[in-house]
Design an enzyme around this catalytic site. Sequence first.
Site, PDB file in Angstrom:
ATOM      1  CE  LYS A   1     -12.633   8.500  33.944  1.00 30.54           C
ATOM      2  NZ  LYS A   1     -11.706   8.940  35.003  1.00 30.54           N
ATOM      3  CG  ASN A   2     -14.367   9.359  37.933  1.00 32.70           C
ATOM      4  OD1 ASN A   2     -13.466   8.847  37.272  1.00 32.70           O
ATOM      5  ND2 ASN A   2     -14.632  10.655  37.894  1.00 32.70           N
TER       6      ASN A   2
ATOM      7  CB  CYS B   1      -2.421  15.764  34.749  1.00 37.05           C
ATOM      8  SG  CYS B   1      -3.879  16.502  35.425  1.00 37.05           S
TER       9      CYS B   1
ATOM     10  NE  ARG C   1      -6.575  15.896  38.620  1.00 37.49           N
ATOM     11  CZ  ARG C   1      -7.311  15.108  37.860  1.00 37.49           C
ATOM     12  NH1 ARG C   1      -7.069  15.037  36.581  1.00 37.49           N
ATOM     13  NH2 ARG C   1      -8.278  14.390  38.364  1.00 37.49           N
TER      14      ARG C   1
ATOM     15  CG  ASP D   1     -15.036  15.163  35.733  1.00 34.14           C
ATOM     16  OD1 ASP D   1     -14.023  15.886  35.633  1.00 34.14           O
ATOM     17  OD2 ASP D   1     -15.022  14.062  36.315  1.00 34.14           O
TER      18      ASP D   1
ATOM     19  NE  ARG E   1      -7.361   8.602  30.832  1.00 36.04           N
ATOM     20  CZ  ARG E   1      -7.271   9.587  31.691  1.00 36.04           C
ATOM     21  NH1 ARG E   1      -6.813  10.755  31.314  1.00 36.04           N
ATOM     22  NH2 ARG E   1      -7.622   9.428  32.948  1.00 36.04           N
TER      23      ARG E   1
HETATM   24  C1  UD1 Z   1     -11.655  13.168  40.809  1.00 37.42           C
HETATM   25  C2  UD1 Z   1     -12.208  12.546  39.546  1.00 37.42           C
HETATM   26  C3  UD1 Z   1     -12.139  13.548  38.401  1.00 37.42           C
HETATM   27  C4  UD1 Z   1     -12.815  14.861  38.788  1.00 37.42           C
HETATM   28  C5  UD1 Z   1     -12.294  15.379  40.135  1.00 37.42           C
HETATM   29  C6  UD1 Z   1     -13.069  16.583  40.637  1.00 37.42           C
HETATM   30  C7  UD1 Z   1     -11.706  10.200  39.846  1.00 37.42           C
HETATM   31  C8  UD1 Z   1     -10.899   9.026  39.428  1.00 37.42           C
HETATM   32  N1  UD1 Z   1     -11.428  11.376  39.242  1.00 37.42           N
HETATM   33  O1  UD1 Z   1     -10.277  13.469  40.562  1.00 37.42           O
HETATM   34  O2  UD1 Z   1     -12.797  12.981  37.270  1.00 37.42           O
HETATM   35  O3  UD1 Z   1     -12.553  15.838  37.806  1.00 37.42           O
HETATM   36  O4  UD1 Z   1     -12.384  14.350  41.133  1.00 37.42           O
HETATM   37  O5  UD1 Z   1     -14.410  16.286  40.740  1.00 37.42           O
HETATM   38  O6  UD1 Z   1     -12.615  10.086  40.659  1.00 37.42           O
HETATM   39  N2  UD1 Z   1      -6.310  18.614  45.745  1.00 37.42           N
HETATM   40  C9  UD1 Z   1      -5.294  19.051  46.566  1.00 37.42           C
HETATM   41  N3  UD1 Z   1      -4.647  18.113  47.336  1.00 37.42           N
HETATM   42  C10 UD1 Z   1      -4.957  16.788  47.306  1.00 37.42           C
HETATM   43  C11 UD1 Z   1      -5.997  16.365  46.465  1.00 37.42           C
HETATM   44  C12 UD1 Z   1      -6.659  17.302  45.682  1.00 37.42           C
HETATM   45  O7  UD1 Z   1      -4.980  20.236  46.622  1.00 37.42           O
HETATM   46  O8  UD1 Z   1      -4.324  15.999  48.022  1.00 37.42           O
HETATM   47  C13 UD1 Z   1      -7.050  19.600  44.924  1.00 37.42           C
HETATM   48  C14 UD1 Z   1      -6.885  19.386  43.421  1.00 37.42           C
HETATM   49  O9  UD1 Z   1      -5.725  19.999  42.925  1.00 37.42           O
HETATM   50  C15 UD1 Z   1      -8.160  19.987  42.879  1.00 37.42           C
HETATM   51  C16 UD1 Z   1      -9.184  19.658  43.980  1.00 37.42           C
HETATM   52  O10 UD1 Z   1      -8.430  19.387  45.158  1.00 37.42           O
HETATM   53  O11 UD1 Z   1      -8.020  21.377  42.782  1.00 37.42           O
HETATM   54  C17 UD1 Z   1     -10.088  18.493  43.680  1.00 37.42           C
HETATM   55  O12 UD1 Z   1      -9.295  17.389  43.284  1.00 37.42           O
HETATM   56  P1  UD1 Z   1      -9.731  15.893  43.578  1.00 37.42           P
HETATM   57  O13 UD1 Z   1     -11.123  15.831  44.047  1.00 37.42           O
HETATM   58  O14 UD1 Z   1      -8.683  15.233  44.401  1.00 37.42           O
HETATM   59  O15 UD1 Z   1      -9.642  15.259  42.115  1.00 37.42           O
HETATM   60  P2  UD1 Z   1      -9.315  13.752  41.814  1.00 37.42           P
HETATM   61  O16 UD1 Z   1      -9.736  12.920  42.968  1.00 37.42           O
HETATM   62  O17 UD1 Z   1      -7.927  13.633  41.277  1.00 37.42           O
END
Ligand code: UD1
Length: 419
Positions: A22-23, A118, A123, A306, A398
């Site tokens: 999925k990711n 969420c 996030r 995850d 999902r």
């Molecule tokens: C992706 C994965 C999700 C997985 C997560 C962590 C997809 C579609 N989803 O989610 O399944 O659980 O990586 O491995 O690939 N953060 C910030 N600022 C930002 C972005 C992130 O502070 O601009 C923080 C988040 O709050 C979190 C951490 O960074 O604490 C990691 O988040 P991130 O890697 O961005 O998660 P996703 O990409 O949303």
Amino acid sequence: MEKFRVSGPTKLAGEVSISGAKNAALPIFCASILTSETVEISNVPDLKDVSTMFSLLRKLGVKVELDKKNKQCEIRANSVHSIEAPYELVKTMRASILVLGPLLAKYGEAKVSLPGGCAIGQRPVDQHIKGLRLMGAKIKLENGYITAKAKKLFGAKITSDVISVTGTENLMMAACLAEGKTVLENSAEEPEIVDLANFLRSMGAEISGDGSNKIEIFGKKKLNGACHTIIFDRIEAGTFFCAVAACGGDILLSGVNKEAMGMTLEKLRECGGKIIHDQSGIRIKFFKRPNSVSFQTSSFPGFATDMQAQFMAVNAVAKGTSIIKESIFENRFMHVQEMLRLGAKISVRGNTAVVTGVDVLKGAGVMATDLRASAGLVIAAMAAHGQSMIDRIYHLDRGYEGMDKKLNLLGASVDRVKG
Ligand code: UD1
């Protein structure tokens, strides 16, 4: 609303094939926006998030043709007529934020709803915005939307303050059409990033360093159509392996390899699992009660957040006491309350859970709260004695393709019933 009726305990045996990740699929679909030519993608998983992403792309004017039977799709983004990802779609799937970089790079503007909070935590997307600004985009946050404009994007050196998977992906995609060289530092190293980079390279992009924490991209004037096969879903594979660890048995997962599995296999070995891998896939055997394992979640190649809920289910029935520290998301222990209903012994303080394995879990009614929490509950319910009803399984749909069917193929008793 559909539920799972799970009867346990159950031993698992047999072979199932693991679906496309999925990711990896979601960013790759978004990357298709970067070219006006047709892209052909194989090993497309049949998931709710995939159909949500296709709805979003179609709303933008992108043509998507899905051949479900053969798990293939064709995407052609030569007639985009909207640059807006509306709240209604983004709120159901945060990965919708992945259209931001490609739309901005190809069409000079994008309007994407802020994902908001969420279930598993806040996030934020500040790192996506910071990176695009450094590439020259003018970005405003108003009325709940990110509005980004740039006649042209320019390569830049971008050091992320936190490691973000979708943040890295958004910036990688935008950089492919930016003028000059972009260097992404403190970037995510997940196998799904490498798969996206492979897809972009097949479209003619020049990218190096993917799979490390420093990625370099030389922008091109245009990208071309391409064919690509999505990698297997390492989280789906890990979930099935945890099911065997908790329930006992011997299963073979085809279409998987050990390299992408990261710490998951190491931890399963520590649990007492016998793991054999060859070209056909990975086989895992658990004939005794698992040992408990402690871990702290971190970005790849560390222990995947995850996989946290699924390993908690294993620890709930394992020998001994384990400590689980969740360091990626601040609210990712919602499955704990539900596992307690099954008789687990877990206490939580802040971002740390202490799990003492019990001899027997007992079936009960529980509620799924997010995608991976639901997977943890299914595992715990299969290991439990008696019948469990798992509510709100739309979370599972999902991200898991036919989880009930695949588990039943392995000998489990998981029925999908109308609520
Ligand atoms: C992706 C994965 C999700 C997985 C997560 C962590 C997809 C579609 N989803 O989610 O399944 O659980 O990586 O491995 O690939 N953060 C910030 N600022 C930002 C972005 C992130 O502070 O601009 C923080 C988040 O709050 C979190 C951490 O960074 O604490 C990691 O988040 P991130 O890697 O961005 O998660 P996703 O990409 O949303």
